[in-house]
Design a protein around this motif. Sequence first.
Motif, PDB file in Angstrom:
ATOM      1  N   ALA A 241     -10.500  53.466  37.394  1.00  0.00           N
ATOM      2  CA  ALA A 241     -11.870  53.874  37.704  1.00  0.00           C
ATOM      3  C   ALA A 241     -12.862  52.831  37.192  1.00  0.00           C
ATOM      4  CB  ALA A 241     -12.154  55.240  37.078  1.00  0.00           C
ATOM      5  N   GLU A 242     -12.592  52.301  35.999  1.00  0.00           N
ATOM      6  CA  GLU A 242     -13.485  51.299  35.414  1.00  0.00           C
ATOM      7  C   GLU A 242     -13.451  50.002  36.240  1.00  0.00           C
ATOM      8  OE1 GLU A 242     -12.904  50.982  31.124  1.00  0.00           O
ATOM      9  OE2 GLU A 242     -13.958  49.044  31.110  1.00  0.00           O
ATOM     10  N   VAL A 243     -12.265  49.611  36.701  1.00  0.00           N
ATOM     11  CA  VAL A 243     -12.142  48.385  37.499  1.00  0.00           C
ATOM     12  C   VAL A 243     -12.867  48.561  38.838  1.00  0.00           C
ATOM     13  CG1 VAL A 243     -10.529  46.814  38.645  1.00  0.00           C
ATOM     14  CG2 VAL A 243      -9.989  47.682  36.362  1.00  0.00           C
ATOM     15  N   VAL A 244     -12.688  49.731  39.477  1.00  0.00           N
ATOM     16  CA  VAL A 244     -13.366  49.987  40.760  1.00  0.00           C
ATOM     17  C   VAL A 244     -14.886  49.934  40.571  1.00  0.00           C
ATOM     18  CG1 VAL A 244     -13.847  51.776  42.492  1.00  0.00           C
ATOM     19  CG2 VAL A 244     -11.482  51.277  41.830  1.00  0.00           C
ATOM     20  N   ALA A 245     -15.384  50.585  39.520  1.00  0.00           N
ATOM     21  CA  ALA A 245     -16.838  50.604  39.285  1.00  0.00           C
ATOM     22  C   ALA A 245     -17.361  49.184  39.067  1.00  0.00           C
ATOM     23  CB  ALA A 245     -17.158  51.485  38.073  1.00  0.00           C
ATOM     24  N   PHE A 246     -16.603  48.393  38.324  1.00  0.00           N
ATOM     25  CA  PHE A 246     -17.011  47.007  38.061  1.00  0.00           C
ATOM     26  C   PHE A 246     -17.075  46.218  39.373  1.00  0.00           C
ATOM     27  CE2 PHE A 246     -16.168  42.557  37.216  1.00  0.00           C
ATOM     28  CZ  PHE A 246     -17.002  42.277  36.142  1.00  0.00           C
ATOM     29  N   CYS A 247     -16.080  46.423  40.233  1.00  0.00           N
ATOM     30  CA  CYS A 247     -16.041  45.703  41.515  1.00  0.00           C
ATOM     31  C   CYS A 247     -17.239  46.083  42.384  1.00  0.00           C
ATOM     32  CB  CYS A 247     -14.753  46.006  42.267  1.00  0.00           C
ATOM     33  SG  CYS A 247     -13.323  45.254  41.500  1.00  0.00           S
ATOM     34  N   GLU A 248     -17.580  47.379  42.376  1.00  0.00           N
ATOM     35  CA  GLU A 248     -18.709  47.823  43.201  1.00  0.00           C
ATOM     36  C   GLU A 248     -20.021  47.243  42.676  1.00  0.00           C
ATOM     37  OE1 GLU A 248     -17.805  52.017  43.293  1.00  0.00           O
ATOM     38  OE2 GLU A 248     -16.563  51.769  45.105  1.00  0.00           O
ATOM     39  N   GLU A 249     -20.190  47.233  41.349  1.00  0.00           N
ATOM     40  CA  GLU A 249     -21.419  46.671  40.751  1.00  0.00           C
ATOM     41  C   GLU A 249     -21.550  45.184  41.024  1.00  0.00           C
ATOM     42  OE1 GLU A 249     -21.254  47.507  36.526  1.00  0.00           O
ATOM     43  OE2 GLU A 249     -21.094  49.636  37.050  1.00  0.00           O
TER      44      GLU A 249
ATOM     45  N   ALA B 268      -5.911  52.444  42.996  1.00  0.00           N
ATOM     46  CA  ALA B 268      -7.318  52.843  42.847  1.00  0.00           C
ATOM     47  C   ALA B 268      -8.213  51.919  43.657  1.00  0.00           C
ATOM     48  CB  ALA B 268      -7.714  52.824  41.373  1.00  0.00           C
ATOM     49  N   LEU B 269      -7.931  50.598  43.600  1.00  0.00           N
ATOM     50  CA  LEU B 269      -8.759  49.635  44.327  1.00  0.00           C
ATOM     51  C   LEU B 269      -8.630  49.841  45.834  1.00  0.00           C
ATOM     52  CD1 LEU B 269      -8.046  46.540  42.084  1.00  0.00           C
ATOM     53  CD2 LEU B 269     -10.326  47.477  42.567  1.00  0.00           C
ATOM     54  N   ARG B 270      -7.395  49.953  46.305  1.00  0.00           N
ATOM     55  CA  ARG B 270      -7.216  50.120  47.754  1.00  0.00           C
ATOM     56  C   ARG B 270      -7.820  51.445  48.214  1.00  0.00           C
ATOM     57  NH1 ARG B 270      -2.711  46.317  47.301  1.00  0.00           N
ATOM     58  NH2 ARG B 270      -1.260  47.853  46.485  1.00  0.00           N
ATOM     59  N   GLY B 271      -7.711  52.466  47.353  1.00  0.00           N
ATOM     60  CA  GLY B 271      -8.321  53.764  47.671  1.00  0.00           C
ATOM     61  C   GLY B 271      -9.826  53.643  47.849  1.00  0.00           C
ATOM     62  N   ALA B 272     -10.430  52.694  47.122  1.00  0.00           N
ATOM     63  CA  ALA B 272     -11.885  52.499  47.208  1.00  0.00           C
ATOM     64  C   ALA B 272     -12.236  51.460  48.275  1.00  0.00           C
ATOM     65  CB  ALA B 272     -12.424  52.078  45.841  1.00  0.00           C
ATOM     66  N   GLY B 273     -11.226  51.010  49.024  1.00  0.00           N
ATOM     67  CA  GLY B 273     -11.487  50.050  50.097  1.00  0.00           C
ATOM     68  C   GLY B 273     -11.685  48.626  49.607  1.00  0.00           C
ATOM     69  N   ILE B 274     -11.184  48.315  48.430  1.00  0.00           N
ATOM     70  CA  ILE B 274     -11.330  46.953  47.888  1.00  0.00           C
ATOM     71  C   ILE B 274      -9.994  46.208  48.041  1.00  0.00           C
ATOM     72  CG2 ILE B 274     -11.832  45.600  45.798  1.00  0.00           C
ATOM     73  CD1 ILE B 274     -13.476  48.170  44.889  1.00  0.00           C
ATOM     74  N   LEU B 275     -10.059  45.017  48.626  1.00  0.00           N
ATOM     75  CA  LEU B 275      -8.855  44.216  48.873  1.00  0.00           C
ATOM     76  C   LEU B 275      -8.237  43.818  47.535  1.00  0.00           C
ATOM     77  CD1 LEU B 275      -7.354  42.954  51.316  1.00  0.00           C
ATOM     78  CD2 LEU B 275      -8.676  40.863  50.895  1.00  0.00           C
ATOM     79  N   CYS B 276      -6.903  44.019  47.426  1.00  0.00           N
ATOM     80  CA  CYS B 276      -6.255  43.781  46.135  1.00  0.00           C
ATOM     81  C   CYS B 276      -4.892  43.137  46.337  1.00  0.00           C
ATOM     82  CB  CYS B 276      -6.107  45.120  45.412  1.00  0.00           C
ATOM     83  SG  CYS B 276      -5.138  45.042  43.921  1.00  0.00           S
ATOM     84  N   PHE B 277      -4.572  42.170  45.494  1.00  0.00           N
ATOM     85  CA  PHE B 277      -3.252  41.547  45.499  1.00  0.00           C
ATOM     86  C   PHE B 277      -2.444  42.172  44.377  1.00  0.00           C
ATOM     87  CE2 PHE B 277      -0.245  38.394  43.901  1.00  0.00           C
ATOM     88  CZ  PHE B 277       0.420  38.042  45.060  1.00  0.00           C
ATOM     89  N   GLY B 278      -1.385  42.911  44.748  1.00  0.00           N
ATOM     90  CA  GLY B 278      -0.549  43.560  43.732  1.00  0.00           C
ATOM     91  C   GLY B 278      -0.019  44.865  44.283  1.00  0.00           C
ATOM     92  N   PRO B 279       1.199  45.263  43.870  1.00  0.00           N
ATOM     93  CA  PRO B 279       1.825  46.464  44.428  1.00  0.00           C
ATOM     94  C   PRO B 279       1.239  47.769  43.895  1.00  0.00           C
ATOM     95  CG  PRO B 279       3.219  45.496  42.742  1.00  0.00           C
ATOM     96  CD  PRO B 279       2.069  44.550  42.934  1.00  0.00           C
ATOM     97  N   SER B 280       1.479  48.838  44.640  1.00  0.00           N
ATOM     98  CA  SER B 280       1.145  50.197  44.208  1.00  0.00           C
ATOM     99  C   SER B 280       1.977  50.554  42.984  1.00  0.00           C
ATOM    100  CB  SER B 280       1.480  51.177  45.334  1.00  0.00           C
ATOM    101  OG  SER B 280       2.893  51.168  45.559  1.00  0.00           O
TER     102      SER B 280
END
Length: 420
Positions: free
Chosen positions: A52-60, A81-93
């Motif tokens: 959640a903290e990483v997603v919020a940081f990415c959005e800000e 969490a990132l992919r759930g928020a629509g943020i492109l991410c390199f790394g497995p689930s």
Amino acid sequence: MNILILGGGGREHALAWAIKQNPKCDRLIVAPGNAGIAAIAECAALNPEDGAEVVAFCEENAIDFVVVGPEAPLAAGVADALRGAGILCFGPSAEAARLESSKSFTKEVCDAAGAPTAGWARFSDLEAAKAHVRAQGAPIVVKADGLAAGKGVIVAMTLDEALAGLDEIFGGAFGAAGAEVVIEEFMAGEEASFFVLVDGETVLPIGTAQDHKRVGDGDTGPNTGGMGAYSPAPVLSPEIAEQALDRIVRPTMAEMARRGTPYQGVLYAGLMIENGVARLVEYNVRFGDPECQVLMMRLGAQALDLLLAAAEGRLAEARVNWAEDHALTVVMAARGYPGAYEKGSEIKGLDGLGEDSFAMVFHAGTRADGARILAQGGRVLNVTARGATLAEAQARAYAMVDAIDWPGGFCRRDIGWRAL
Ligand code: ATP
């Protein structure tokens, strides 16, 4: 694009260094980063394991792409969490990251895929495990099932060592990671690391490497996180690499997709090679550290294009532009490592090393104190160089090591010996 790298070791410094060279990269932030990374990117205080903290940081910060360095955030579900928020991410689930976080899971997947690996059995009861070990005899390998930072594996040459290992694991030495134990057949041979990118379906090899686990020259002394590495690894010849792709990596990836949990990211296959046959020792779901440093030195700016192609499902059209080169990295560690070591000793001579695309000092455990650079961890610097031959890369790396003035540190003097 704006890019966030999670992590703060030599691996992440090397990733940042390569990514930064690509003109697609506008803003680069590394969390938490370190003193070396701070010279080429912004560092941010952020808990990389808190989705959640990483997603919020990415959005800000209008982050377009996140590259996850270490395994812990992956196992904690940060990529989900990132992919759930629509943020492109390199790394497995988190589910696909179980290829590293659970040894018995990996064994089950390999068995279903028909991938050659050591024979194995799983136990959650000490006496049953001991009976199995006595029946099998030594040498034998005893492993805590979960993540134990490389310390939960006992390669037992005698029955007594194996039994003591079981007592230790079931005694709680590794906490929940040791609630189950995997007992494996001992495999002889030479180990090498094979790195591929995966986009859920397509597998693209991006290099081979060999590391040096023991602290002392000639592979003596206790195990460490790795004292140096080089790429390519001659033992992993093109023929063996093709065999490993056909028999091990592609079938495992197909099995992950069949289960509905396709794998996306870098897959690091630890292989044991004996008499021209490769078997799987383990998978890791992230780049190795220090293997990443030699891979990034060889790939340079194209690394970003490749990571993006993996994250966007475009690997089928991606190509690696190989230079027929070699890279080698020497780890400089604080005196005492891997035992107790002192923090805070000053490292001088880092300016004026003439760093360029052929020679770089990647920082692992460092901290800046004004203009001074202080040692802040066990493994502190990764002195990395590239050359037309391995010998040239090695000479270049040790010339830089010798120009660094750090009485509180030490390194192995024989990195690359197997290949030279
Ligand atoms: P690390 O993080 O150090 O890679 P890990 O906890 O993920 O360790 P493994 O990679 O499974 O554990 O095992 C660590 C090391 O033990 C291997 O690199 C290899 O040298 C040795 N080893 C593991 N399994 C076997 C085996 N079946 N036969 C022989 N050696 C083995």
